[in-house]
Structures are given as structure tokens and as C-alpha cells.
Design a protein around this motif. Structure first.
Motif, PDB file in Angstrom:
ATOM      1  N   LYS A  82      25.256   0.709 -17.445  1.00 46.25           N
ATOM      2  CA  LYS A  82      25.111  -0.665 -16.972  1.00 46.25           C
ATOM      3  C   LYS A  82      26.327  -1.469 -17.432  1.00 46.25           C
ATOM      4  O   LYS A  82      26.571  -1.610 -18.631  1.00 46.25           O
ATOM      5  CB  LYS A  82      23.818  -1.272 -17.525  1.00 46.25           C
ATOM      6  N   LEU A  83      27.077  -2.001 -16.464  1.00 44.04           N
ATOM      7  CA  LEU A  83      28.302  -2.750 -16.740  1.00 44.04           C
ATOM      8  C   LEU A  83      28.196  -4.201 -16.292  1.00 44.04           C
ATOM      9  O   LEU A  83      29.196  -4.825 -15.937  1.00 44.04           O
ATOM     10  CB  LEU A  83      29.491  -2.060 -16.053  1.00 44.04           C
ATOM     11  N   ASP A  84      26.981  -4.747 -16.337  1.00 43.05           N
ATOM     12  CA  ASP A  84      26.748  -6.119 -15.876  1.00 43.05           C
ATOM     13  C   ASP A  84      27.588  -7.151 -16.619  1.00 43.05           C
ATOM     14  O   ASP A  84      28.010  -8.142 -16.045  1.00 43.05           O
ATOM     15  CB  ASP A  84      25.272  -6.503 -16.016  1.00 43.05           C
ATOM     16  N   SER A  94      30.511  -5.909  -6.029  1.00 41.45           N
ATOM     17  CA  SER A  94      31.117  -5.752  -7.354  1.00 41.45           C
ATOM     18  C   SER A  94      32.598  -5.413  -7.327  1.00 41.45           C
ATOM     19  O   SER A  94      33.310  -5.664  -8.288  1.00 41.45           O
ATOM     20  CB  SER A  94      30.368  -4.695  -8.161  1.00 41.45           C
ATOM     21  N   GLY A  95      33.082  -4.840  -6.248  1.00 41.02           N
ATOM     22  CA  GLY A  95      34.498  -4.507  -6.159  1.00 41.02           C
ATOM     23  C   GLY A  95      35.381  -5.695  -5.824  1.00 41.02           C
ATOM     24  O   GLY A  95      36.600  -5.635  -5.991  1.00 41.02           O
ATOM     25  N   ILE A  96      34.784  -6.786  -5.362  1.00 36.98           N
ATOM     26  CA  ILE A  96      35.579  -7.915  -4.871  1.00 36.98           C
ATOM     27  C   ILE A  96      36.485  -8.530  -5.941  1.00 36.98           C
ATOM     28  O   ILE A  96      37.671  -8.748  -5.658  1.00 36.98           O
ATOM     29  CB  ILE A  96      34.676  -8.969  -4.194  1.00 36.98           C
ATOM     30  N   PRO A  97      36.019  -8.831  -7.153  1.00 38.82           N
ATOM     31  CA  PRO A  97      36.939  -9.459  -8.109  1.00 38.82           C
ATOM     32  C   PRO A  97      38.185  -8.624  -8.403  1.00 38.82           C
ATOM     33  O   PRO A  97      39.302  -9.147  -8.422  1.00 38.82           O
ATOM     34  CB  PRO A  97      36.085  -9.648  -9.367  1.00 38.82           C
ATOM     35  N   ILE A  98      38.025  -7.326  -8.614  1.00 41.27           N
ATOM     36  CA  ILE A  98      39.172  -6.475  -8.935  1.00 41.27           C
ATOM     37  C   ILE A  98      40.066  -6.323  -7.715  1.00 41.27           C
ATOM     38  O   ILE A  98      41.297  -6.361  -7.822  1.00 41.27           O
ATOM     39  CB  ILE A  98      38.715  -5.093  -9.455  1.00 41.27           C
ATOM     40  N   ALA A  99      39.453  -6.156  -6.548  1.00 45.04           N
ATOM     41  CA  ALA A  99      40.235  -6.048  -5.310  1.00 45.04           C
ATOM     42  C   ALA A  99      41.001  -7.341  -5.051  1.00 45.04           C
ATOM     43  O   ALA A  99      42.158  -7.318  -4.620  1.00 45.04           O
ATOM     44  CB  ALA A  99      39.326  -5.709  -4.137  1.00 45.04           C
ATOM     45  N   ILE A 157      33.155   1.228  -9.593  1.00 43.83           N
ATOM     46  CA  ILE A 157      32.649   2.447 -10.232  1.00 43.83           C
ATOM     47  C   ILE A 157      32.525   3.531  -9.176  1.00 43.83           C
ATOM     48  O   ILE A 157      32.112   3.258  -8.047  1.00 43.83           O
ATOM     49  CB  ILE A 157      31.260   2.220 -10.862  1.00 43.83           C
ATOM     50  N   ILE A 158      32.832   4.751  -9.552  1.00 40.79           N
ATOM     51  CA  ILE A 158      32.522   5.874  -8.666  1.00 40.79           C
ATOM     52  C   ILE A 158      31.656   6.858  -9.435  1.00 40.79           C
ATOM     53  O   ILE A 158      31.979   7.239 -10.566  1.00 40.79           O
ATOM     54  CB  ILE A 158      33.789   6.540  -8.074  1.00 40.79           C
ATOM     55  N   ALA A 159      30.528   7.188  -8.828  1.00 36.61           N
ATOM     56  CA  ALA A 159      29.612   8.176  -9.392  1.00 36.61           C
ATOM     57  C   ALA A 159      29.600   9.368  -8.432  1.00 36.61           C
ATOM     58  O   ALA A 159      30.436  10.257  -8.531  1.00 36.61           O
ATOM     59  CB  ALA A 159      28.219   7.574  -9.559  1.00 36.61           C
ATOM     60  N   VAL A 190      37.929   1.410 -11.117  1.00 36.48           N
ATOM     61  CA  VAL A 190      37.918   0.871 -12.470  1.00 36.48           C
ATOM     62  C   VAL A 190      37.310   1.894 -13.426  1.00 36.48           C
ATOM     63  O   VAL A 190      37.929   2.271 -14.417  1.00 36.48           O
ATOM     64  CB  VAL A 190      37.161  -0.473 -12.546  1.00 36.48           C
ATOM     65  N   VAL A 191      36.095   2.360 -13.136  1.00 32.74           N
ATOM     66  CA  VAL A 191      35.412   3.322 -14.000  1.00 32.74           C
ATOM     67  C   VAL A 191      34.982   4.523 -13.162  1.00 32.74           C
ATOM     68  O   VAL A 191      34.182   4.387 -12.240  1.00 32.74           O
ATOM     69  CB  VAL A 191      34.174   2.698 -14.682  1.00 32.74           C
ATOM     70  N   GLU A 192      35.523   5.670 -13.502  1.00 33.13           N
ATOM     71  CA  GLU A 192      35.122   6.919 -12.857  1.00 33.13           C
ATOM     72  C   GLU A 192      34.221   7.683 -13.804  1.00 33.13           C
ATOM     73  O   GLU A 192      34.603   7.971 -14.939  1.00 33.13           O
ATOM     74  CB  GLU A 192      36.337   7.777 -12.508  1.00 33.13           C
ATOM     75  N   LYS A 193      33.016   7.990 -13.349  1.00 28.47           N
ATOM     76  CA  LYS A 193      32.138   8.863 -14.118  1.00 28.47           C
ATOM     77  C   LYS A 193      32.506  10.287 -13.703  1.00 28.47           C
ATOM     78  O   LYS A 193      32.006  10.804 -12.702  1.00 28.47           O
ATOM     79  CB  LYS A 193      30.676   8.531 -13.854  1.00 28.47           C
ATOM     80  N   SER A 194      33.426  10.886 -14.448  1.00 30.01           N
ATOM     81  CA  SER A 194      33.998  12.177 -14.054  1.00 30.01           C
ATOM     82  C   SER A 194      33.006  13.332 -14.171  1.00 30.01           C
ATOM     83  O   SER A 194      33.257  14.407 -13.651  1.00 30.01           O
ATOM     84  CB  SER A 194      35.272  12.460 -14.844  1.00 30.01           C
TER      85      SER A 194
END
Length: 189
Positions: free
Chosen positions: A21-23, A60-65, A126-128, A153-157
Motif C-alpha cells: 500500500k503506497l497511499d 495514480s500515474g497522473i502526477p508522475i506523468a 506501479i507494475i505488478a 515508479v515501483v516495479e514488483k519484480s
């Protein structure tokens, strides 16, 4: 990115061995200074590409994009998840499951804003499993636009999403890779 790793360790919550959770960082509240730093980093990593637009999936991707697009000096385009009364009836759309929401939604991009002349950089939080990413990639392909890369931003590899996108020959740049959430611990790659 060390600052991002520090924020994750300090403010993220491990819900299960698959869910982080990255809220407090990305999905509900954002730190504008950190967001701009991430946008500058993606712009640096893709500086050699001729990008005409940055694209993401709401929300959720909008701010970074946005931070990436601002740094690159190009427009930001985002795929909508909900159809509105004013939505373009002639949109590219794709049905995608959401890992964290546990539902299937449609993502839509107006044909007016994504054309064969575009060279797009896809930015996501995030990519899961990569379902939403693969859905937007299909839309980009159908539009005739060129996908120059994917910034995560965060890849759950430990899940297949990033790997399957790379196997398609798409350049993927992740700011942070998480190898495991086992035993309530965040283990970075």
C-alpha cells in the motif's frame, strides 16, 4: 532512487506478500518535491528519445506523468477509466483487470489525441502483473503511435508484469524494484 526507497520504507504498508500500500506516497497523497524529482529522472533516462507525448492511465500515474511531461516540455495524455457524457464515442478502448482493485475496467483514449505521428513515453506508478500496462500498450499499437518506452515508479519484480513487457521488446525503466514483500519486509533488488 534512494529518496524514493527511503519514503517507501518509512511510509508504505505491506498488506500481503503480494500487495504494498503506497497511499502516503503515490496513490492517495503525493509529495510534490518527490514527484518532480521522479519526473526529472524519467526525463533524464529517456532524454535521447524524441517524445511527443507522455501517456498514463488515470489516476495514480497522473502526477508522475505530469512531472515527466512538464520536464520534457510535451503534452500529457491519460487513458480514462470511466466513460463520461462528454467522452469521445470514437475512442480506442481496452478491457483490463486491476490487480489491486480486483475488478475489470475499460480504459479509453480519444483518437483525437493519439495518432500515428506520436512518439509516446508511457509512465505508470506501479507494475505488478502488468494487465493495465498491456492494455494501454495495445491501444498505443492500434493508434499507430510509437511507444518509445515505459517508466515505472515501483516495479514488483517478483510478479510478471515488468518481465512480460520487456519480453515484448519494450524498454522498461523502473525507479525502484521490489524483489519481495515476504515476512512483512520490503526487499529491494
Amino acid at each position: 532512487m534512494d529518496l524514493l526507497k527511503e519514503k517507501i520504507l518509512k511510509e508504505a504498508s505491506i498488506m500481503t506478500s503480494d500487495v504494498l500500500k503506497l497511499d502516503a506516497i503515490l496513490n492517495h497523497q503525493v509529495d510534490p518535491v518527490l514527484i518532480m524529482e521522479m519526473g526529472r529522472e524519467f526525463a533524464r533516462r529517456y532524454a535521447e528519445a524524441t517524445i511527443t507525448k507522455v501517456i498514463t492511465v488515470e489516476s495514480s500515474g497522473i502526477p508522475i506523468a505530469f512531472a515527466t511531461a512538464l520536464t520534457l516540455g510535451v503534452p500529457l495524455l491519460f487513458a480514462r477509466r470511466k466513460k463520461t457524457l462528454l467522452a469521445d464515442p470514437d475512442s480506442f478502448s481496452e478491457r483490463v483487470p486491476s490487480f489491486t482493485k480486483g475488478i475489470v475496467t475499460d480504459i479509453m483514449v480519444s483518437r483525437q489525441f493519439l495518432t500515428p505521428d506520436d512518439k509516446v513515453l508511457f509512465i505508470d506508478d506501479i507494475i505488478a502483473n502488468g494487465d493495465a500496462a498491456r492494455g494501454l500498450i495495445k491501444i498505443i499499437e492500434r493508434s499507430g503511435a510509437e511507444l518509445v518506452g515505459l517508466g515505472i515508479v515501483v516495479e514488483k519484480s517478483f510478479q510478471a508484469g515488468g518481465r512480460t513487457i520487456r519480453e515484448q521488446g519494450i524498454p522498461v525503466e523502473s525507479l525502484v524494484k521490489i524483489a519481495s514483500l515476504d515476512n512483512g519486509q520490503i526487499t529491494f533488488e
